[in-house]
Design a protein around this motif. Sequence first.
Motif, PDB file in Angstrom:
ATOM      1  N   ARG A  93       0.824  -1.201   0.000  1.00  0.00           N
ATOM      2  CA  ARG A  93       0.000   0.000   0.000  1.00  0.00           C
ATOM      3  C   ARG A  93       0.865   1.261   0.000  1.00  0.00           C
ATOM      4  NH1 ARG A  93      -3.116  -1.754   3.425  1.00  0.00           N
ATOM      5  NH2 ARG A  93      -2.488  -0.719   5.350  1.00  0.00           N
ATOM      6  N   VAL A  94       1.949   1.232   0.767  1.00  0.00           N
ATOM      7  CA  VAL A  94       2.858   2.380   0.797  1.00  0.00           C
ATOM      8  C   VAL A  94       3.509   2.583  -0.567  1.00  0.00           C
ATOM      9  CG1 VAL A  94       4.997   3.292   1.778  1.00  0.00           C
ATOM     10  CG2 VAL A  94       3.312   2.195   3.267  1.00  0.00           C
ATOM     11  N   SER A  97       1.006   3.759  -3.225  1.00  0.00           N
ATOM     12  CA  SER A  97       0.655   5.168  -3.036  1.00  0.00           C
ATOM     13  C   SER A  97       1.769   6.082  -3.534  1.00  0.00           C
ATOM     14  CB  SER A  97       0.366   5.447  -1.559  1.00  0.00           C
ATOM     15  OG  SER A  97      -0.708   4.659  -1.101  1.00  0.00           O
ATOM     16  N   GLN A 114      -4.885   3.526  -2.704  1.00  0.00           N
ATOM     17  CA  GLN A 114      -5.301   3.007  -1.410  1.00  0.00           C
ATOM     18  C   GLN A 114      -6.483   2.042  -1.562  1.00  0.00           C
ATOM     19  OE1 GLN A 114      -4.331   4.064   2.134  1.00  0.00           O
ATOM     20  NE2 GLN A 114      -2.473   4.305   0.941  1.00  0.00           N
ATOM     21  N   GLN A 169      -9.735   9.113  13.749  1.00  0.00           N
ATOM     22  CA  GLN A 169      -9.945   9.999  12.602  1.00  0.00           C
ATOM     23  C   GLN A 169     -10.463  11.381  12.990  1.00  0.00           C
ATOM     24  OE1 GLN A 169      -8.805   8.932   9.694  1.00  0.00           O
ATOM     25  NE2 GLN A 169      -8.347   6.968  10.684  1.00  0.00           N
ATOM     26  N   LYS A 172      -8.158  14.390  12.434  1.00  0.00           N
ATOM     27  CA  LYS A 172      -7.985  14.780  11.039  1.00  0.00           C
ATOM     28  C   LYS A 172      -9.183  15.564  10.533  1.00  0.00           C
ATOM     29  CE  LYS A 172      -5.287  10.575  10.691  1.00  0.00           C
ATOM     30  NZ  LYS A 172      -5.394  10.303  12.127  1.00  0.00           N
ATOM     31  N   MET A 188      -0.458  15.313   8.441  1.00  0.00           N
ATOM     32  CA  MET A 188      -0.764  14.027   7.816  1.00  0.00           C
ATOM     33  C   MET A 188       0.516  13.254   7.474  1.00  0.00           C
ATOM     34  SD  MET A 188      -3.987  13.561   7.794  1.00  0.00           S
ATOM     35  CE  MET A 188      -4.134  12.217   6.614  1.00  0.00           C
ATOM     36  N   ALA A 189       1.549  13.988   7.018  1.00  0.00           N
ATOM     37  CA  ALA A 189       2.813  13.325   6.692  1.00  0.00           C
ATOM     38  C   ALA A 189       3.439  12.710   7.938  1.00  0.00           C
ATOM     39  CB  ALA A 189       3.772  14.324   6.052  1.00  0.00           C
ATOM     40  N   THR A 192       1.413   9.681   9.035  1.00  0.00           N
ATOM     41  CA  THR A 192       1.665   8.486   8.224  1.00  0.00           C
ATOM     42  C   THR A 192       2.901   7.746   8.727  1.00  0.00           C
ATOM     43  OG1 THR A 192       0.671   9.538   6.283  1.00  0.00           O
ATOM     44  CG2 THR A 192       2.116   7.649   5.892  1.00  0.00           C
ATOM     45  N   THR A 195       2.247   5.982  12.171  1.00  0.00           N
ATOM     46  CA  THR A 195       1.454   4.746  12.137  1.00  0.00           C
ATOM     47  C   THR A 195       2.308   3.516  11.854  1.00  0.00           C
ATOM     48  OG1 THR A 195       0.927   5.117   9.788  1.00  0.00           O
ATOM     49  CG2 THR A 195      -0.682   5.888  11.419  1.00  0.00           C
ATOM     50  N   SER A 259      11.297  11.895   4.047  1.00  0.00           N
ATOM     51  CA  SER A 259      10.675  12.787   3.055  1.00  0.00           C
ATOM     52  C   SER A 259      11.670  13.528   2.170  1.00  0.00           C
ATOM     53  CB  SER A 259       9.805  13.822   3.777  1.00  0.00           C
ATOM     54  OG  SER A 259      10.613  14.692   4.559  1.00  0.00           O
TER      55      SER A 259
END
Length: 392
Positions: A93-94, A97, A114, A169, A172, A188-189, A192, A195, A259
Amino acid sequence: YQAVARDLTRTFEVVYASVALLVGVSLAISAQSIAHYWINLESLNALDAAQALILASVALACQWPSNLYTSGLAGLHLQQRLAAITMLFGSLRVFASLAALWCQPTLQSFFIAQAITLLIQTAILRTALWHALSLKGHCPVFRVWHLHRSASFATGITGITITSIVLTQADKVVLSKVLALADFGTYMAAGTLATGLYFVISPIFSVIYPRLTMLQGNKGNAKSLAQFYHFSSQLMACMVVPVAVVLIAFSEEFLKLWSSDILLARQGRWVLAFLVAGNAFNGLMNVPYAMQLAAGWTRLSLWINVAAIVLLIPVTWWAALHFGAPGAASVWALLNAAYLVVTPIFMHRRLLRGEMRRWYRTALLLPLVVAAVSVIVLRQISLDTMSGPQLA
């Protein structure tokens, strides 16, 4: 037994699929209004935001039934198969994306990737579970009496699942309204990356929960139950705490490495530190939560989640307005720290009486102290001049 298990699985499969469809359609219908009246769009087009929300709803609907299949495989003691599928698709998934964003850097492409990977993951989990429950010549049937027989426990689990989704959630949703789009992107970054701890937490939970259930069912083996409970707690702490403490201590370096964006690393370091702390505290509470489920006791977690939601939403809003993204992230850390204080007190009054002090000492304080001392020593090493490959 196999026939009953197949009918039970089909019954709950229909329920989960119905809930997934209802939630997905409801969110998709509301997407246009949410995009126009809630999200702080700034330069983002409202139509693009609405399309992204619709795709996010599809992704959520694709993921929802996987909770049933995951629980089924864990209950059949097929943890190795479950862990392999979960880890494979978590990584896929990563990568999917990132590949989608590289080809077309839009919200739509991200959520399409996703949704596709989540749908495939759910399909494979379903196939694995039904293969494990195979019975030649038997056609599984939806039976209402299965719902009646397990109504209390199933209702509690459903309530916990829904409130947990709201809890994870809600920040967010609130921040999409309160924060500027750039600050929300930073949050959000960092979220991610934070998590990533669940790649450790979730497999451990999947392994220990069936074992706790089996030991709980053997009423004459209380000593073995307590021993396994403490062993599981120590295992979770030893796997989660060191990783979390290192991520917190070197949050800026990890964001820079992940990043390749120096500005994002500087702006998001405190957000990452607080979110990692919150996720680590949450992970430590997974073993007491598994113990509650093994005993068929869902009410405590459900009502604590409800109380947390009542507090989380207004406090996150206030913290974001006054302290920005780091303030909002700190609320998540404080909330889960409160879980560590409140939940064990109530739980050990009913389950595993007399074991609370040992749990705090061996599963919380000792791993924290050891990891903190180690990181303090490591922090003396200067990493400012190191390149990305050197940091890795």
